[in-house]
Design a protein around this motif. Structure first.
Motif, mmCIF file in Angstrom:
data_model
loop_
_atom_site.group_PDB
_atom_site.id
_atom_site.type_symbol
_atom_site.label_atom_id
_atom_site.label_comp_id
_atom_site.label_asym_id
_atom_site.label_seq_id
_atom_site.Cartn_x
_atom_site.Cartn_y
_atom_site.Cartn_z
ATOM 1 N N THR A 75 20.975 24.279 -16.144
ATOM 2 C CA THR A 75 21.476 25.597 -15.740
ATOM 3 C C THR A 75 21.556 25.669 -14.228
ATOM 4 O OG1 THR A 75 20.547 26.678 -17.697
ATOM 5 C CG2 THR A 75 21.064 28.083 -15.823
ATOM 6 N N THR A 126 25.839 32.318 -13.276
ATOM 7 C CA THR A 126 25.242 31.079 -13.765
ATOM 8 C C THR A 126 26.269 30.182 -14.441
ATOM 9 O OG1 THR A 126 24.677 32.123 -15.882
ATOM 10 C CG2 THR A 126 22.997 32.163 -14.160
ATOM 11 N N LEU A 127 25.944 28.909 -14.475
ATOM 12 C CA LEU A 127 26.717 27.888 -15.186
ATOM 13 C C LEU A 127 25.737 27.035 -15.974
ATOM 14 C CD1 LEU A 127 29.245 26.020 -15.707
ATOM 15 C CD2 LEU A 127 28.583 24.821 -13.607
ATOM 16 N N LEU A 146 25.605 23.620 -18.171
ATOM 17 C CA LEU A 146 26.470 22.450 -18.232
ATOM 18 C C LEU A 146 25.747 21.251 -18.836
ATOM 19 C CD1 LEU A 146 29.263 21.313 -17.270
ATOM 20 C CD2 LEU A 146 28.145 20.739 -15.120
ATOM 21 N N ALA A 192 30.055 24.077 -22.261
ATOM 22 C CA ALA A 192 29.674 24.723 -21.002
ATOM 23 C C ALA A 192 29.876 26.238 -21.086
ATOM 24 C CB ALA A 192 30.479 24.148 -19.847
ATOM 25 N N LYS A 193 29.028 26.969 -20.368
ATOM 26 C CA LYS A 193 29.109 28.422 -20.307
ATOM 27 C C LYS A 193 29.070 28.864 -18.847
ATOM 28 C CE LYS A 193 28.633 29.125 -24.851
ATOM 29 N NZ LYS A 193 29.675 29.764 -25.690
ATOM 30 N N VAL A 194 29.913 29.813 -18.505
ATOM 31 C CA VAL A 194 29.900 30.351 -17.151
ATOM 32 C C VAL A 194 29.954 31.872 -17.224
ATOM 33 C CG1 VAL A 194 32.419 30.171 -16.888
ATOM 34 C CG2 VAL A 194 30.960 30.264 -14.866
ATOM 35 N N SER A 216 32.876 33.253 -19.827
ATOM 36 C CA SER A 216 33.652 32.282 -20.592
ATOM 37 C C SER A 216 33.429 32.458 -22.086
ATOM 38 C CB SER A 216 33.293 30.863 -20.174
ATOM 39 O OG SER A 216 31.949 30.564 -20.507
ATOM 40 N N PHE A 250 27.795 25.621 -7.251
ATOM 41 C CA PHE A 250 26.610 25.956 -8.033
ATOM 42 C C PHE A 250 25.447 25.042 -7.627
ATOM 43 C CE2 PHE A 250 30.265 27.114 -10.598
ATOM 44 C CZ PHE A 250 29.912 28.324 -11.181
#
Length: 208
Positions: free
Chosen positions: A35, A67-68, A70, A78-80, A124, A205
């Protein structure tokens, strides 16, 4: 003697080269999973629209947070989630910046964002990665309106910052998309001032 001098010169040159090498790499193998949080000081959302058909005009949103999450082995997971403070919009014209943020006349609706605009937010919903690029679909909330948006993102670089700069792992991307401001209730001046707004995003990030 000449051999010794030459050897010392090579060692010195190697040390200088090593000390001046940039820490970031364009090699995706430099990315580690986990994260990350937005590096607010190095993340910008630049917007550009047409001005009367004469020229493009550009402004910037900064102080982005978020936040990202990955995993290099599963990029599609992946979430952003990022938040953009609209109230901190910057342009090259003090008059235009004031116009973007001024309240509506006599208590009426503002022309653009108004004096106390809410933050914009992108979350996302899916990622379709291909090589070092990806289509990031998500929901953009702007001016109280939420609409689907797709970002065309490209990996820019990754690596560990020098100790004197915190030593954290970093990863960066560039992304672009185009939205229509009228779809977010911001249609003042259309078509004299362009409806289509190009967003160019430089996203940095740091691992939490």
């Amino acid at each position: 003697m000449r051999i010794v001098v030459a050897a010392l010169a090579l060692v010195s040159a190697a040390a200088v080269a090593q000390s001046t090498a940039i820490p970031g790499s364009r090699n995706p193998a430099a990315v580690s999973g986990g994260t990350y949080t937005v590096d607010s000081g190095h993340t910008l959302v630049t917007w550009t629209l047409d001005h009367l058909g004469f020229s493009p005009y550009t402004g910037i949103f900064g102080d982005v947070t978020g936040t990202l999450t990955l995993d290099p082995r599963n990029l599609n997971a992946a979430k952003v989630d990022v938040t953009i403070p609209v109230s901190k919009v910057v342009t090259a014209s003090a008059g235009l910046t004031q116009h973007l943020l001024r309240p509506g006349k006599d208590g009426g609706k503002p022309d653009f964002f108004g004096a106390n605009p809410g933050d914009a937010r992108f979350v996302s919903t899916s990622v379709a990665a291909r090589g070092q690029s990806a289509k990031i679909a998500g929901n953009l909330t702007l001016n109280g309106v939420t609409r689907p948006v797709v970002l065309d993102a490209t990996f820019y670089g990754a690596g560990k910052a020098p100790p004197q700069m915190g030593g954290k792992e970093n990863v960066g991307f560039k992304a672009t998309t185009t939205i229509r401001r009228s779809e977010f209730g911001l249609g003042y001046g259309v078509p004299m001032v362009g409806d289509a707004v190009r967003l160019d995003i430089s996203a940095a990030f740091q691992k939490s």
